[in-house]
Design a protein around this motif. Structure first.
Motif, PDB file in Angstrom:
ATOM      1  N   LEU A   1      18.616  -4.180  50.808  1.00 14.52           N
ATOM      2  CA  LEU A   1      19.116  -3.787  49.494  1.00 14.52           C
ATOM      3  C   LEU A   1      17.993  -3.756  48.467  1.00 14.52           C
ATOM      4  O   LEU A   1      17.912  -2.839  47.638  1.00 14.52           O
ATOM      5  CB  LEU A   1      20.207  -4.753  49.028  1.00 14.52           C
ATOM      6  N   ALA A   2      17.103  -4.747  48.528  1.00  9.13           N
ATOM      7  CA  ALA A   2      15.996  -4.806  47.573  1.00  9.13           C
ATOM      8  C   ALA A   2      15.033  -3.644  47.754  1.00  9.13           C
ATOM      9  O   ALA A   2      14.424  -3.164  46.788  1.00  9.13           O
ATOM     10  CB  ALA A   2      15.252  -6.133  47.725  1.00  9.13           C
ATOM     11  N   ALA A   3      14.897  -3.138  48.987  1.00 13.73           N
ATOM     12  CA  ALA A   3      13.958  -2.056  49.255  1.00 13.73           C
ATOM     13  C   ALA A   3      14.563  -0.679  49.025  1.00 13.73           C
ATOM     14  O   ALA A   3      13.827   0.305  48.877  1.00 13.73           O
ATOM     15  CB  ALA A   3      13.462  -2.159  50.702  1.00 13.73           C
ATOM     16  N   ALA A   4      15.897  -0.591  48.993  1.00 10.79           N
ATOM     17  CA  ALA A   4      16.569   0.706  48.870  1.00 10.79           C
ATOM     18  C   ALA A   4      16.695   1.110  47.406  1.00 10.79           C
ATOM     19  O   ALA A   4      16.604   0.287  46.494  1.00 10.79           O
ATOM     20  CB  ALA A   4      17.944   0.649  49.525  1.00 10.79           C
ATOM     21  N   ALA A   5      16.949   2.397  47.187  1.00  4.77           N
ATOM     22  CA  ALA A   5      17.073   2.936  45.830  1.00  4.77           C
ATOM     23  C   ALA A   5      18.490   2.740  45.317  1.00  4.77           C
ATOM     24  O   ALA A   5      19.218   3.690  45.021  1.00  4.77           O
ATOM     25  CB  ALA A   5      16.699   4.410  45.821  1.00  4.77           C
ATOM     26  N   VAL A   6      18.909   1.476  45.231  1.00  5.12           N
ATOM     27  CA  VAL A   6      20.209   1.133  44.669  1.00  5.12           C
ATOM     28  C   VAL A   6      20.021   0.029  43.640  1.00  5.12           C
ATOM     29  O   VAL A   6      19.037  -0.722  43.677  1.00  5.12           O
ATOM     30  CB  VAL A   6      21.204   0.661  45.760  1.00  5.12           C
ATOM     31  N   GLU A   7      20.970  -0.065  42.724  1.00  2.00           N
ATOM     32  CA  GLU A   7      20.960  -1.126  41.723  1.00  2.00           C
ATOM     33  C   GLU A   7      22.028  -2.141  42.103  1.00  2.00           C
ATOM     34  O   GLU A   7      23.212  -1.812  42.158  1.00  2.00           O
ATOM     35  CB  GLU A   7      21.244  -0.553  40.339  1.00  2.00           C
ATOM     36  N   VAL A   8      21.609  -3.369  42.365  1.00  2.00           N
ATOM     37  CA  VAL A   8      22.548  -4.416  42.749  1.00  2.00           C
ATOM     38  C   VAL A   8      23.037  -5.116  41.494  1.00  2.00           C
ATOM     39  O   VAL A   8      22.243  -5.632  40.705  1.00  2.00           O
ATOM     40  CB  VAL A   8      21.903  -5.422  43.720  1.00  2.00           C
ATOM     41  N   VAL A   9      24.351  -5.123  41.299  1.00  2.00           N
ATOM     42  CA  VAL A   9      24.972  -5.633  40.086  1.00  2.00           C
ATOM     43  C   VAL A   9      25.833  -6.836  40.444  1.00  2.00           C
ATOM     44  O   VAL A   9      26.566  -6.808  41.450  1.00  2.00           O
ATOM     45  CB  VAL A   9      25.833  -4.544  39.419  1.00  2.00           C
ATOM     46  N   ASP A  10      25.772  -7.870  39.651  1.00  2.00           N
ATOM     47  CA  ASP A  10      26.577  -9.074  39.879  1.00  2.00           C
ATOM     48  C   ASP A  10      27.918  -8.901  39.168  1.00  2.00           C
ATOM     49  O   ASP A  10      27.996  -8.958  37.946  1.00  2.00           O
ATOM     50  CB  ASP A  10      25.847 -10.305  39.362  1.00  2.00           C
ATOM     51  N   VAL A  11      28.961  -8.644  39.941  1.00  2.00           N
ATOM     52  CA  VAL A  11      30.303  -8.432  39.402  1.00  2.00           C
ATOM     53  C   VAL A  11      31.251  -9.408  40.082  1.00  2.00           C
ATOM     54  O   VAL A  11      31.215  -9.559  41.308  1.00  2.00           O
ATOM     55  CB  VAL A  11      30.769  -6.978  39.647  1.00  2.00           C
ATOM     56  N   PRO A  12      32.119 -10.086  39.333  1.00  2.00           N
ATOM     57  CA  PRO A  12      33.061 -11.027  39.953  1.00  2.00           C
ATOM     58  C   PRO A  12      34.009 -10.327  40.917  1.00  2.00           C
ATOM     59  O   PRO A  12      34.414  -9.186  40.698  1.00  2.00           O
ATOM     60  CB  PRO A  12      33.834 -11.612  38.764  1.00  2.00           C
ATOM     61  N   LEU A  13      34.352 -11.018  42.009  1.00  2.00           N
ATOM     62  CA  LEU A  13      35.340 -10.509  42.952  1.00  2.00           C
ATOM     63  C   LEU A  13      36.017 -11.698  43.619  1.00  2.00           C
ATOM     64  O   LEU A  13      35.374 -12.487  44.299  1.00  2.00           O
ATOM     65  CB  LEU A  13      34.688  -9.624  44.017  1.00  2.00           C
ATOM     66  N   GLU A  14      37.306 -11.816  43.399  1.00  2.00           N
ATOM     67  CA  GLU A  14      38.093 -12.865  44.042  1.00  2.00           C
ATOM     68  C   GLU A  14      39.209 -12.197  44.834  1.00  2.00           C
ATOM     69  O   GLU A  14      40.069 -11.521  44.268  1.00  2.00           O
ATOM     70  CB  GLU A  14      38.692 -13.817  42.996  1.00  2.00           C
ATOM     71  N   LEU A  15      39.179 -12.378  46.151  1.00  2.00           N
ATOM     72  CA  LEU A  15      40.175 -11.776  47.023  1.00  2.00           C
ATOM     73  C   LEU A  15      41.084 -12.841  47.626  1.00  2.00           C
ATOM     74  O   LEU A  15      40.643 -13.965  47.893  1.00  2.00           O
ATOM     75  CB  LEU A  15      39.492 -11.011  48.158  1.00  2.00           C
ATOM     76  N   ALA A  16      42.337 -12.472  47.824  1.00  2.00           N
ATOM     77  CA  ALA A  16      43.264 -13.386  48.493  1.00  2.00           C
ATOM     78  C   ALA A  16      42.942 -13.428  49.988  1.00  2.00           C
ATOM     79  O   ALA A  16      42.501 -12.437  50.568  1.00  2.00           O
ATOM     80  CB  ALA A  16      44.701 -12.906  48.289  1.00  2.00           C
ATOM     81  N   PRO A  17      43.145 -14.579  50.643  1.00  2.00           N
ATOM     82  CA  PRO A  17      42.904 -14.675  52.087  1.00  2.00           C
ATOM     83  C   PRO A  17      43.720 -13.638  52.851  1.00  2.00           C
ATOM     84  O   PRO A  17      44.869 -13.342  52.512  1.00  2.00           O
ATOM     85  CB  PRO A  17      43.347 -16.099  52.441  1.00  2.00           C
ATOM     86  N   THR A  18      43.122 -13.101  53.908  1.00  2.00           N
ATOM     87  CA  THR A  18      43.688 -11.944  54.597  1.00  2.00           C
ATOM     88  C   THR A  18      44.359 -12.287  55.926  1.00  2.00           C
ATOM     89  O   THR A  18      45.178 -11.514  56.412  1.00  2.00           O
ATOM     90  CB  THR A  18      42.556 -10.919  54.858  1.00  2.00           C
TER      91      THR A  18
ATOM     92  N   ALA B   1      25.361   4.228  52.294  1.00  2.00           N
ATOM     93  CA  ALA B   1      24.954   3.818  53.640  1.00  2.00           C
ATOM     94  C   ALA B   1      23.701   4.555  54.083  1.00  2.00           C
ATOM     95  O   ALA B   1      22.825   3.980  54.734  1.00  2.00           O
ATOM     96  CB  ALA B   1      26.095   4.066  54.626  1.00  2.00           C
ATOM     97  N   ARG B   2      23.595   5.834  53.712  1.00  2.00           N
ATOM     98  CA  ARG B   2      22.411   6.606  54.099  1.00  2.00           C
ATOM     99  C   ARG B   2      21.145   6.007  53.498  1.00  2.00           C
ATOM    100  O   ARG B   2      20.074   6.009  54.118  1.00  2.00           O
ATOM    101  CB  ARG B   2      22.567   8.057  53.654  1.00  2.00           C
ATOM    102  N   LEU B   3      21.243   5.475  52.294  1.00  2.00           N
ATOM    103  CA  LEU B   3      20.069   4.880  51.652  1.00  2.00           C
ATOM    104  C   LEU B   3      19.684   3.546  52.293  1.00  2.00           C
ATOM    105  O   LEU B   3      18.513   3.161  52.267  1.00  2.00           O
ATOM    106  CB  LEU B   3      20.347   4.678  50.162  1.00  2.00           C
TER     107      LEU B   3
END
Length: 411
Positions: free
Chosen positions: A270-287, A398-400
């Motif tokens: 991820l650090a090497a790819a041309a993407v911006e990694v953003v810290d966004v909250p995510l809370e999911l219910a157990p599946t 995914a291609r990146l």
């Protein structure tokens, strides 16, 4: 062999008469006969049927002469098989899947022995589309079909260093129509991302056996392109690949963490790819409980009313949480599996490795696994998830991230 021949390359050569479909299929059959005693990826080889199909093949389809494997116990009237064959692809047999009643489904079984990983014969290629992943990774065929109800395309793709794509729920029609639980999406495993996209596009769209399937994908279809083999080159997600995508990253979506080495490989990519990694909250219910209830409904076992209601509540909660996430980012990235490939002889153990996958069978989001590196010499996959219907976004990101791994030792 220094590289695999892609399905797009094979079909282009067959259409131009540079190769004959019979020669291509004979080559695949010979490779299967040579490698199956080592990898045990075949449930059944149909050499005579494949050669006969290749001999009568009109060499002008988008998949002309491309050999592929069908996941065992796939219904013979499955739309994905009929459409790939109509496009010129030639099935050479059926690949292994998990043994019925097994404690864990991340294995393959041919009735005598367990399927092995071409990267390390002491390891499993994952499951349940085990044989297809092993055969694609070893270069026997460029494509294999499967179904994904809890990671059955993505987990073996990750373990075997290839690509597995589960489109938005309903992307590819199913022979039994829309089941009550709505977990399973048919799809393909391939060694090349463009091959996987092309095969998925060919198989997509409503069918008389599943008229509720999603419309043909991509929206413009194959007819808008001068040559079928260049479909993916002109598709919108490749034009969009020039932008800088915003992604969120989670190393796990359940209670079990990813192994530190797996997490590091994905983070480094991820650090090497041309993407911006953003810290966004995510809370999911157990599946887990919701998935089990929906699986019971899909397989005709029925579910208690209370369990079905709870499953619906989990699906709705997680869909809302993911909609909020995707209002801030384009895609979510996770390790596909929490570990690299485990031992093929651990089939009686309860193995937790595919936790990041089944969340998106319950919600129905598109998700693709691509190789992003190696740990301990074994492939590591990253899973890219996008909003409902935005399959092209998942594929563009995914291609990146995709890394071209060397060929495995057994090939």
């Amino acid at each position: 062999m220094t590289r695999r021949r892609t399905a797009v390359e094979i079909a282009r050569a067959v259409r131009s008469r540079a190769l004959s479909a019979v020669d291509v299929v004979d080559e695949a059959i010979a490779a299967a006969e040579r490698l199956d005693p080592v990898l045990h990826f075949l449930d059944e080889l149909d050499a005579a049927g494949a050669r006969a199909a290749a001999m009568r093949l009109p060499p002008d389809g988008p998949l002309a002469g491309v050999p592929f494997l069908i996941k065992s116990r796939t219904p013979p009237d499955a739309p994905i098989i009929a459409r790939l064959v109509a496009a010129g692809a030639v099935p050479i047999g059926w690949s292994t899947r998990a043994r019925p009643g097994a404690q864990s489904l991340t294995f393959g079984w041919n009735g005598v022995d367990y399927t092995r990983n071409p990267w390390d014969l002491s390891r499993s290629p994952g499951g349940s589309t085990a044989g297809g992943a092993a055969a694609v990774a070893a270069g026997v065929v460029p494509l294999a079909t499967g179904g994904d109800s809890g990671g059955s395309l993505r987990i073996p793709a990750s373990f075997s260093g290839v690509i597995g794509f589960k489109g938005t729920y309903g992307r590819i029609p199913r022979p039994g129509g829309r089941p009550l639980g709505g977990l399973t999406t048919a799809g393909v495993i391939g060694a090349d991302l463009d091959d996987v996209v092309l095969a998925t596009s060919i198989a997509s769209g409503p069918h008389r056996l599943d008229p509720t399937a999603l419309p043909p994908w991509p929206p413009h279809g194959l007819d808008d392109f001068e040559h079928p083999s260049t479909t993916t080159d002109r598709a919108l997600w490749l034009v969009g690949a020039q932008r800088r995508w915003r992604v969120a990253y989670r190393s796990t979506l359940g209670v079990c963490p990813a192994e530190g080495a797996v997490d590091r490989v994905v983070r480094q990519r991820l650090a090497a790819a041309a993407v911006e990694v953003v810290d966004v909250p995510l809370e999911l219910a157990p599946t887990e409980e919701a998935w089990a209830a929906l699986s019971d409904l899909d397989n005709g076992r029925g579910a208690e009313e209370a369990a079905a209601r709870r499953a619906r509540a989990v699906r709705d909660f997680n869909n809302t949480a993911l909609a909020d996430l995707f209002s801030e980012v384009d895609a979510l990235v996770t390790p596909t599996t929490l570990t690299v490939a485990h031992g093929y002889d651990q089939h009686e153990e309860s193995i937790v490795t595919g936790d990041p996958c089944w969340v998106f069978n319950v919600t129905g989001h598109p998700a693709v696994s691509v190789p992003v590196g190696r740990s301990e010499g074994l492939p590591v996959g990253a899973q890219v998830v996008a909003p409902h219907g935005a399959d092209e976004v998942a594929l563009a990101v995914a291609r990146l991230l995709l890394v071209d791994l060397p060929l495995p030792p057994v090939r």
